[in-house]
Design a protein around this motif. Structure first.
Motif, PDB file in Angstrom:
ATOM      1  N   MET A   1       0.844  -1.176   0.000  1.00  0.00           N
ATOM      2  CA  MET A   1       0.000   0.000   0.000  1.00  0.00           C
ATOM      3  C   MET A   1       0.891   1.242   0.000  1.00  0.00           C
ATOM      4  O   MET A   1       1.945   1.250   0.613  1.00  0.00           O
ATOM      5  CB  MET A   1      -0.886   0.019   1.234  1.00  0.00           C
ATOM      6  N   SER A  13      -4.877   5.347   1.643  1.00  0.00           N
ATOM      7  CA  SER A  13      -3.947   4.265   1.307  1.00  0.00           C
ATOM      8  C   SER A  13      -4.477   3.561   0.076  1.00  0.00           C
ATOM      9  O   SER A  13      -5.647   3.172   0.033  1.00  0.00           O
ATOM     10  CB  SER A  13      -3.833   3.264   2.454  1.00  0.00           C
ATOM     11  N   ASN A  15      -3.602   0.471  -2.916  1.00  0.00           N
ATOM     12  CA  ASN A  15      -2.766  -0.636  -3.331  1.00  0.00           C
ATOM     13  C   ASN A  15      -2.205  -0.278  -4.699  1.00  0.00           C
ATOM     14  O   ASN A  15      -2.937  -0.181  -5.679  1.00  0.00           O
ATOM     15  CB  ASN A  15      -3.573  -1.925  -3.392  1.00  0.00           C
ATOM     16  N   TYR A  18      -3.067  -1.816  -8.194  1.00  0.00           N
ATOM     17  CA  TYR A  18      -4.317  -1.523  -8.892  1.00  0.00           C
ATOM     18  C   TYR A  18      -4.321  -0.155  -9.576  1.00  0.00           C
ATOM     19  O   TYR A  18      -5.352   0.277 -10.079  1.00  0.00           O
ATOM     20  CB  TYR A  18      -5.497  -1.638  -7.928  1.00  0.00           C
TER      21      TYR A  18
END
Length: 71
Positions: A1, A13, A15, A18
């Motif tokens: 993250m 936060s 990831n 993605y």
């Protein structure tokens, strides 16, 4: 993250896996694979650096080398 900051100063936060693209129009807009867009205070370069650090941390990119433009 990775930790980013929305325009309203709210921390978020994400990831980094993605993240589809990052644009500066003029605010920095992070587009996720889902199509959701997040406007953040960090620059494109800052987000990219955070992504690279995250990828190295999870061994997605064990090391990055600077391109050799003289070859």
């Amino acid at each position: 993250m990775i930790q980013l900051t929305k325009l309203n100063q709210t921390p978020i936060s994400l990831n980094a896996i993605y993240i589809e693209r990052i644009e500066s129009i003029p605010d920095t807009v992070v587009t996720l694979l889902s199509g959701k867009k997040v406007h953040v205070l960090e620059t494109v370069e800052e987000v990219t650096n955070k992504m690279t650090t995250f990828y190295q941390k999870i061994n997605l990119l064990s090391s990055l080398q600077e391109p050799n433009w003289t070859e």
